[in-house]
Scaffold this motif. Structure first.
Motif, PDB file in Angstrom:
ATOM      1  N   MET A  49      37.309  -1.297   3.339  1.00 48.42           N
ATOM      2  CA  MET A  49      37.815  -0.199   4.242  1.00 48.42           C
ATOM      3  C   MET A  49      37.346   0.376   5.163  1.00 48.42           C
ATOM      4  SD  MET A  49      38.668   1.093   0.128  1.00 48.42           S
ATOM      5  CE  MET A  49      38.602   3.478   0.833  1.00 48.42           C
ATOM      6  N   VAL A  50      35.800   0.099   5.221  1.00 47.02           N
ATOM      7  CA  VAL A  50      34.514   0.355   6.204  1.00 47.02           C
ATOM      8  C   VAL A  50      35.296  -0.256   7.321  1.00 47.02           C
ATOM      9  CG1 VAL A  50      32.394  -0.503   6.551  1.00 47.02           C
ATOM     10  CG2 VAL A  50      32.596   0.368   4.329  1.00 47.02           C
ATOM     11  N   ASN A  51      36.053  -1.471   7.234  1.00 43.90           N
ATOM     12  CA  ASN A  51      36.201  -2.074   8.354  1.00 43.90           C
ATOM     13  C   ASN A  51      37.344  -1.308   9.032  1.00 43.90           C
ATOM     14  OD1 ASN A  51      38.056  -4.005  10.211  1.00 43.90           O
ATOM     15  ND2 ASN A  51      36.210  -5.111   9.932  1.00 43.90           N
ATOM     16  N   ALA A  52      38.668  -0.909   8.630  1.00 38.80           N
ATOM     17  CA  ALA A  52      39.725  -0.370   8.704  1.00 38.80           C
ATOM     18  C   ALA A  52      38.909   1.086   9.517  1.00 38.80           C
ATOM     19  CB  ALA A  52      40.518  -0.523   7.990  1.00 38.80           C
ATOM     20  N   THR A  53      38.514   2.066   8.275  1.00 34.04           N
ATOM     21  CA  THR A  53      37.557   2.847   9.212  1.00 34.04           C
ATOM     22  C   THR A  53      36.993   2.893   9.908  1.00 34.04           C
ATOM     23  OG1 THR A  53      37.097   3.410   7.107  1.00 34.04           O
ATOM     24  CG2 THR A  53      36.100   4.945   8.785  1.00 34.04           C
ATOM     25  N   ALA A  54      36.688   2.196  10.756  1.00 36.17           N
ATOM     26  CA  ALA A  54      35.577   1.548  11.132  1.00 36.17           C
ATOM     27  C   ALA A  54      36.123   1.449  12.603  1.00 36.17           C
ATOM     28  CB  ALA A  54      34.428   0.408  11.615  1.00 36.17           C
ATOM     29  N   THR A  55      37.421   0.496  13.139  1.00 34.99           N
ATOM     30  CA  THR A  55      38.033   0.131  13.904  1.00 34.99           C
ATOM     31  C   THR A  55      38.892   2.167  14.280  1.00 34.99           C
ATOM     32  OG1 THR A  55      38.395  -1.788  13.352  1.00 34.99           O
ATOM     33  CG2 THR A  55      40.062  -1.322  14.006  1.00 34.99           C
ATOM     34  N   ASN A  56      39.677   2.091  13.414  1.00 29.78           N
ATOM     35  CA  ASN A  56      40.422   3.916  13.519  1.00 29.78           C
ATOM     36  C   ASN A  56      39.154   4.397  14.069  1.00 29.78           C
ATOM     37  OD1 ASN A  56      39.757   6.483  12.700  1.00 29.78           O
ATOM     38  ND2 ASN A  56      41.833   5.710  12.440  1.00 29.78           N
ATOM     39  N   ASN A  57      38.329   4.547  14.436  1.00 33.62           N
ATOM     40  CA  ASN A  57      37.229   5.719  14.885  1.00 33.62           C
ATOM     41  C   ASN A  57      36.899   4.711  16.173  1.00 33.62           C
ATOM     42  OD1 ASN A  57      36.591   6.979  12.659  1.00 33.62           O
ATOM     43  ND2 ASN A  57      34.968   6.455  11.779  1.00 33.62           N
ATOM     44  N   PHE A  58      36.731   3.900  16.414  1.00 35.36           N
ATOM     45  CA  PHE A  58      36.671   2.882  17.456  1.00 35.36           C
ATOM     46  C   PHE A  58      37.841   3.553  18.258  1.00 35.36           C
ATOM     47  CE2 PHE A  58      37.476  -0.582  20.092  1.00 35.36           C
ATOM     48  CZ  PHE A  58      36.552  -0.436  21.317  1.00 35.36           C
ATOM     49  N   LEU A  59      38.711   3.337  17.809  1.00 30.80           N
ATOM     50  CA  LEU A  59      40.217   3.561  18.606  1.00 30.80           C
ATOM     51  C   LEU A  59      40.083   4.724  19.045  1.00 30.80           C
ATOM     52  CD1 LEU A  59      42.382   1.251  16.715  1.00 30.80           C
ATOM     53  CD2 LEU A  59      41.804   0.911  19.185  1.00 30.80           C
ATOM     54  N   SER A  60      39.866   5.924  17.928  1.00 32.37           N
ATOM     55  CA  SER A  60      40.044   7.025  18.406  1.00 32.37           C
ATOM     56  C   SER A  60      39.052   7.733  19.204  1.00 32.37           C
ATOM     57  CB  SER A  60      39.119   8.084  16.645  1.00 32.37           C
ATOM     58  OG  SER A  60      40.210   7.379  15.830  1.00 32.37           O
ATOM     59  N   SER A  61      37.768   6.995  19.347  1.00 33.33           N
ATOM     60  CA  SER A  61      37.388   7.687  21.059  1.00 33.33           C
ATOM     61  C   SER A  61      37.533   7.348  22.252  1.00 33.33           C
ATOM     62  CB  SER A  61      35.913   6.543  20.538  1.00 33.33           C
ATOM     63  OG  SER A  61      36.187   5.016  20.945  1.00 33.33           O
ATOM     64  N   HIS A  62      38.811   6.516  22.247  1.00 33.38           N
ATOM     65  CA  HIS A  62      39.380   6.366  23.342  1.00 33.38           C
ATOM     66  C   HIS A  62      38.470   5.609  23.980  1.00 33.38           C
ATOM     67  CE1 HIS A  62      42.879   9.029  23.218  1.00 33.38           C
ATOM     68  NE2 HIS A  62      42.800   9.711  22.332  1.00 33.38           N
ATOM     69  N   GLU A  63      37.330   4.882  23.392  1.00 37.93           N
ATOM     70  CA  GLU A  63      36.664   3.537  24.257  1.00 37.93           C
ATOM     71  C   GLU A  63      37.336   3.152  24.934  1.00 37.93           C
ATOM     72  OE1 GLU A  63      33.064   1.080  23.188  1.00 37.93           O
ATOM     73  OE2 GLU A  63      32.834   3.577  22.233  1.00 37.93           O
ATOM     74  N   LEU A  64      38.319   2.296  24.408  1.00 41.94           N
ATOM     75  CA  LEU A  64      39.271   1.377  25.362  1.00 41.94           C
ATOM     76  C   LEU A  64      40.076   1.264  26.883  1.00 41.94           C
ATOM     77  CD1 LEU A  64      41.217  -0.873  21.924  1.00 41.94           C
ATOM     78  CD2 LEU A  64      39.545  -1.807  23.591  1.00 41.94           C
ATOM     79  N   VAL A  65      40.469   2.168  26.735  1.00 43.86           N
ATOM     80  CA  VAL A  65      41.031   3.355  27.978  1.00 43.86           C
ATOM     81  C   VAL A  65      40.200   3.626  29.063  1.00 43.86           C
ATOM     82  CG1 VAL A  65      42.124   5.294  28.435  1.00 43.86           C
ATOM     83  CG2 VAL A  65      42.658   4.044  26.294  1.00 43.86           C
ATOM     84  N   LEU A  66      38.476   3.377  28.315  1.00 40.74           N
ATOM     85  CA  LEU A  66      37.133   3.924  29.383  1.00 40.74           C
ATOM     86  C   LEU A  66      37.131   2.775  29.826  1.00 40.74           C
ATOM     87  CD1 LEU A  66      36.049   6.510  27.481  1.00 40.74           C
ATOM     88  CD2 LEU A  66      37.508   6.846  29.343  1.00 40.74           C
ATOM     89  N   ASN A  67      36.995   1.535  29.201  1.00 42.92           N
ATOM     90  CA  ASN A  67      37.031   0.313  29.431  1.00 42.92           C
ATOM     91  C   ASN A  67      37.041  -0.320  29.812  1.00 42.92           C
ATOM     92  OD1 ASN A  67      34.296   1.069  28.959  1.00 42.92           O
ATOM     93  ND2 ASN A  67      34.438   0.452  26.677  1.00 42.92           N
ATOM     94  N   THR A  68      38.567   0.425  30.446  1.00 45.30           N
ATOM     95  CA  THR A  68      39.886  -0.794  30.624  1.00 45.30           C
ATOM     96  C   THR A  68      39.343  -0.986  32.075  1.00 45.30           C
ATOM     97  OG1 THR A  68      42.115  -1.265  31.274  1.00 45.30           O
ATOM     98  CG2 THR A  68      41.116   1.223  30.913  1.00 45.30           C
ATOM     99  N   THR A  69      39.654  -2.274  32.483  1.00 41.24           N
ATOM    100  CA  THR A  69      39.510  -3.133  33.952  1.00 41.24           C
ATOM    101  C   THR A  69      40.823  -3.422  34.706  1.00 41.24           C
ATOM    102  OG1 THR A  69      39.254  -5.674  32.935  1.00 41.24           O
ATOM    103  CG2 THR A  69      37.040  -3.808  33.476  1.00 41.24           C
TER     104      THR A  69
END
Length: 190
Positions: free
Chosen positions: A73-93
């Protein structure tokens, strides 16, 4: 001086008597963790995860399953938070078009939603564990493990977009945790 020496001997003896059950409990607890983890696909992950939680030393097999579900649950919640921050879009190369970035944001939001659903499924499995309804607990953990597949498939349907490496790593980690939980549930012999 002799009185102090005897007092010290008695004190050491009493302390050692007090510590023996703890040593025995800890040893048998470690044995239970190792024995339980042998039933899982990822022994090292299982052992290290359970040993990192001090409550595992006093847990039975059901308790160990509960601890691993909470780690999931901690892992899934952390991944949800990571994705919700849109950090992946900002870091796309990659050189994505604006339409690709819009689609990427949508896919990432969908993935965040799937990890939230995975957390909910694991929460349901905790209730099932508490009620000793292990077949339902197993079903909920399997559902939780499948939600990242839905996320991954969204990227497969859009081949212009690369599946983010950071998300793939998180997906594998989450699935491994779920596999460990399933192995522990199997050990419960439901």
């Amino acid at each position: 001086m002799s009185c102090n020496f005897h007092f010290l001997l008695i004190l050491v003896f009493l302390i050692s008597l007090h510590e023996l059950p703890t040593i025995s409990t800890t040893s048998s607890s470690i044995d239970l963790i190792q024995k339980t983890c042998k039933n899982t696909k990822y022994y090292d992950l299982c052992v290290s995860s359970l040993k990192s939680d001090s409550t595992s030393l006093k847990a039975d097999t059901k308790g160990l399953a509960t601890i691993m579900v909470k780690i999931g649950m901690v892992n899934a919640t952390a991944t949800n938070n990571f994705l919700s921050s849109h950090e992946l879009v900002l870091n796309t190369t990659n050189n994505y078009t604006n339409n690709d970035l819009v689609l990427m944001k949508k896919l990432i939001k969908d993935c965040a939603d799937k990890y939230a659903l995975a957390t909910n499924a694991l929460q349901d499995s905790l209730q099932d564990l508490n009620n000793e309804v292990y077949d339902y607990a197993y079903m909920h953990v399997m559902a939780a493990a499948d939600y990242p597949n839905v996320c991954h498939n969204g990227f497969k349907r859009n081949p212009r977009l690369d599946y983010p490496t950071q998300l793939a790593i998180r997906e594998d980690g989450f699935k491994h945790i779920c596999d460990v939980v399933l192995g522990i549930l199997d050990a419960l012999g439901w």
